[in-house]
Design an enzyme around this catalytic site. Structure first.
Site, PDB file in Angstrom:
ATOM      1  N   LYS A 115      85.437 -49.980  59.777  1.00 55.51           N
ATOM      2  CA  LYS A 115      85.928 -50.617  59.270  1.00 55.51           C
ATOM      3  C   LYS A 115      87.068 -51.675  58.557  1.00 55.51           C
ATOM      4  CE  LYS A 115      81.209 -53.193  61.217  1.00 55.51           C
ATOM      5  NZ  LYS A 115      80.052 -52.502  61.224  1.00 55.51           N
ATOM      6  N   LYS A 195      84.197 -50.961  75.812  1.00 54.94           N
ATOM      7  CA  LYS A 195      82.558 -51.241  76.132  1.00 54.94           C
ATOM      8  C   LYS A 195      82.092 -52.972  76.156  1.00 54.94           C
ATOM      9  CE  LYS A 195      79.467 -50.415  72.659  1.00 54.94           C
ATOM     10  NZ  LYS A 195      79.218 -49.578  71.363  1.00 54.94           N
ATOM     11  N   LYS A 198      80.359 -59.432  73.538  1.00 58.13           N
ATOM     12  CA  LYS A 198      80.643 -60.601  73.448  1.00 58.13           C
ATOM     13  C   LYS A 198      81.994 -61.246  73.099  1.00 58.13           C
ATOM     14  CE  LYS A 198      78.957 -61.483  68.568  1.00 58.13           C
ATOM     15  NZ  LYS A 198      79.624 -60.344  67.868  1.00 58.13           N
TER      16      LYS A 198
END
Ligand code: LTN
Length: 324
Positions: A115, A195, A198
């Site tokens: 991240k 993957k 959304k």
């Protein structure tokens, strides 16, 4: 004999999709129905605060996850369903872990490093997130934690935290174990190298998609220029992804599916998969449980969770020499 406690949580970060169902919810329901565990399932709303959010939307998302829990088959008469922020002992214990855990151990976490590299936020919470997760688990003496592979390192850290605390202050926490179930890695329909997520909505089957949308997305799914229905994830990623989804939803193995579609084209496979998916997602689409009813389920769950949490916090404070 009381049953061992099993706990897991889902972050309310947007509409849930097929990857969430097959990777988490479906297993939760099976674990609940095995009758072997005293199950706790929560909505990790404090965890998701590290991500940008809009307040009103957030509340809707908490209800959205609660609705999906119930629609998938989590039964509040069997399992305790609650919202993380309704049990403030979790953040209280997380602070204690913040104070006791060496910085290096948090900085070592792969998810944190990723991240940070991808500049996905700058909040301190991205670093300390696994400590809140450890608190979520250790607070309830949970023995089992169903999680995806991406959370295994956080669970290992949780075990380290428990062990270190026990050694230093006396036996207080149970060391939890991961429950890894075989779940398919659901890939994006229109970009099967990635993957399902959304953030790629065209290739994402949301749990509350209309039958029409489901059909459209599956019919447009990327395959390849051949015509043989074959499970071969190395070379035929698109078709293999469709077969994996089919297998997971219909309980037929990819081998059986290859036989069924021998000599038939992708069109037929897609049509049948659309029908299977539309049927499987029906409970999510049609779940109309009002927020008020969901709130009452979550309130009842929080009350029960809080009983365990408060007793554990008392014990922790005693161990640390804090005033109760
Ligand atoms: N970090 C997890 C969600 C989560 C969790 C937990 C899972 C928060 N606390 C405790 C299991 C146990 C995630 O993002 N999947």
């Amino acid at each position: 004999m009381s049953k061992p406690i099993l706990i897991s949580g889902i972050q309310p970060t947007g509409r849930l999709h097929l990857g969430n169902y097959l990777g988490a919810l479906k297993n939760f329901v099976e674990l609940q129905n095995s009758g072997k565990y005293d199950c706790y399932f929560f909505i990790a709303d404090y965890h998701s605060l590290t991500i940008d959010f809009d307040e009103r939307q957030k509340m809707g998302e908490v209800f959205g996850v609660a609705r999906a829990y119930l629609a998938s088959g989590i039964n509040p008469k069997k399992s305790t369903v609650f919202t993380q922020s309704h049990v403030p002992e979790s953040t209280e214990l997380a602070w204690i872990f913040n104070a006791l855990t060496p910085l290096g151990e948090a900085e070592r976490m792969t998810q944190f490093k990723e991240k940070r590299e991808q500049k996905l936020g700058t909040a301190v919470g991205l670093l300390t997130y696994p400590l809140l997760m450890a608190a979520d688990i250790l607070l309830y003496d949970a023995k089992f934690v169903p999680v995806g592979e991406d959370q295994l390192q956080h669970l290992e850290l949780t075990r380290d935290i428990a062990r270190r605390f026990n050694n230093r202050f006396g036996e207080t926490f149970v060391e939890p174990q991961a429950v890894l179930t075989k779940t398919p890695r659901v890939m994006s329909l229109n970009d099967p190298g990635k993957k399902m997520s959304k953030s790629l909505p065209e290739g994402c089957l949301f749990l509350d998609d209309s039958p029409k949308d489901i059909e459209k997305k599956i019919k447009r799914a990327v395959t390849d220029s051949e015509s043989e229905v074959k499970y071969d994830p190395g070379n035929k990623t698109g078709v293999s992804n469709l077969l994996l989804i089919y297998e997971a939803l219909a309980g037929k193995t990819t081998k059986e599916l290859e036989k069924k579609y021998a000599g038939k084209g992708y069109g037929q496979l897609k049509g049948d998969l659309a029908a299977v998916t539309i049927e499987a997602l029906k409970p999510f689409r049609e779940s109309k449980m009002p927020d008020k009813k969901l709130k009452s389920v979550l309130d009842t769950g929080a009350k029960k969770a809080k009983k365990l949490a408060a007793a554990k916090m008392k014990e922790v404070k005693n161990r640390l020499g804090l005033l109760n």
